[in-house]
Design an enzyme around this catalytic site. Structure first.
Site, PDB file in Angstrom:
ATOM      1  N   ASP A 199     -24.163 -17.825  16.785  1.00 28.59           N
ATOM      2  CA  ASP A 199     -24.847 -19.218  16.200  1.00 28.59           C
ATOM      3  C   ASP A 199     -25.291 -20.211  17.544  1.00 28.59           C
ATOM      4  OD1 ASP A 199     -21.986 -19.649  16.875  1.00 28.59           O
ATOM      5  OD2 ASP A 199     -21.844 -21.211  15.525  1.00 28.59           O
ATOM      6  N   ASP A 210     -24.169 -28.569  18.937  1.00 27.38           N
ATOM      7  CA  ASP A 210     -24.239 -28.134  17.197  1.00 27.38           C
ATOM      8  C   ASP A 210     -22.961 -28.571  16.652  1.00 27.38           C
ATOM      9  OD1 ASP A 210     -24.334 -26.766  14.881  1.00 27.38           O
ATOM     10  OD2 ASP A 210     -25.024 -24.672  16.019  1.00 27.38           O
ATOM     11  N   ASN A 268     -17.611 -20.877   9.627  1.00 26.25           N
ATOM     12  CA  ASN A 268     -16.356 -20.912   9.147  1.00 26.25           C
ATOM     13  C   ASN A 268     -16.005 -21.670   7.808  1.00 26.25           C
ATOM     14  OD1 ASN A 268     -14.573 -19.510  11.356  1.00 26.25           O
ATOM     15  ND2 ASN A 268     -15.506 -20.902  12.554  1.00 26.25           N
TER      16      ASN A 268
END
Length: 258
Positions: free
Chosen positions: A109, A130, A9
């Site tokens: 991801d 993450d 993003n």
């Protein structure tokens, strides 16, 4: 060579592999309007400026959590590299057993992170954290079963929300301030960001380990751009900044015959 792109993003994180050798990593903002020409020209330029021939890119692998950019990614790879990108998504081979009613919506991801982690640490219980726009937590059993996870607001996202909603507060550098109590507004914001997130990270690790693995041993892996901020706090067993692009590469290799 293989070009890997993780589209988030906030930014695009890219890497180039020659065999198992990671030759190059790079980042580009994904905010605002991004055209296929702009991205394609950028990819050519970043390769050439780092001594790599774009014509030697044989495959492109992509994980994306920004659907609006997917067509741009596809068109830029087709036009400027002459390659159709492989996209991580539902239906591909991952080696990960994902159960639950929301399985198809697990971020690409996060799937890539899991693929890489299982490759590095086979037959081990894994907790992957993450750090990005959001902090994601994913528990993977030693039997390669997805046990669950959590999503937490990211450090930079927290800062942006704070300054947008508090007129007298300004943007600060995100870092470990060295103490929780500061005499300056800047230091107090930094302390809130750092220690607020650090406390949450520790709590998530404790709870997820207990809920997903019980008394069994597990490896905590930190990754993502902001993960380095907490590396010195010793909350991870290992910090692997390039985990996602390695996972994209492995996924591409696993699905060549599909």
């Amino acid at each position: 060579m293989i070009l890997t792109l993780d589209v988030g993003n906030t930014q695009i994180f890219g890497g180039v592999y020659e065999g198992d050798n990671l030759k190059l990593t790079f980042r580009k903002t994904s905010k605002g309007t991004l055209t296929s020409d702009e991205l394609g020209l950028f990819l050519r330029q970043v390769l050439r400026e780092n001594g790599l021939d774009p014509k030697k890119i044989r495959e492109v692998g992509v994980s994306s959590v920004v659907p609006d950019i997917n067509r741009t990614i596809h068109n830029s790879c087709m036009k400027y590299l002459g390659l159709e990108p492989f996209m991580i998504g539902p239906g591909i081979k991952t080696g990960l057993n994902i159960r639950g009613r929301d399985a198809a919506n697990l971020g690409a991801d996060r799937v890539a992170d899991a693929i890489a982690a299982m490759n590095i640490y086979p037959d081990r219980n894994l907790l992957i954290i993450d750090f990005g726009t959001a902090n994601t937590y994913d528990a993977i059993s030693k039997n390669k079963e997805y046990k669950g996870g959590a999503i937490q607001i990211g450090v930079s996202t927290s800062l942006n929300a704070l300054i947008q909603n508090a007129a007298l507060l300004s943007k600060v550098e995100i870092l470990d301030p060295g103490g929780a109590a500061s005499l300056t507004t800047e230091g107090q914001i930094q302390a809130g960001l750092y220690y607020g997130n650090l406390g949450a990270i520790k709590e998530f690790i404790t709870r997820i380990k207990k809920e997903c693995f019980g008394n069994e041993e597990s490896i905590v892996i930190g990754t993502g751009g902001m993960g380095r901020l907490f590396e010195s706090a010793k909350v991870f067993d290992v910090y692997l900044p390039d985990l996602v692009i390695l996972g994209i590469k492995i996924a591409l290799e696993q699905n060549r015959s599909v």
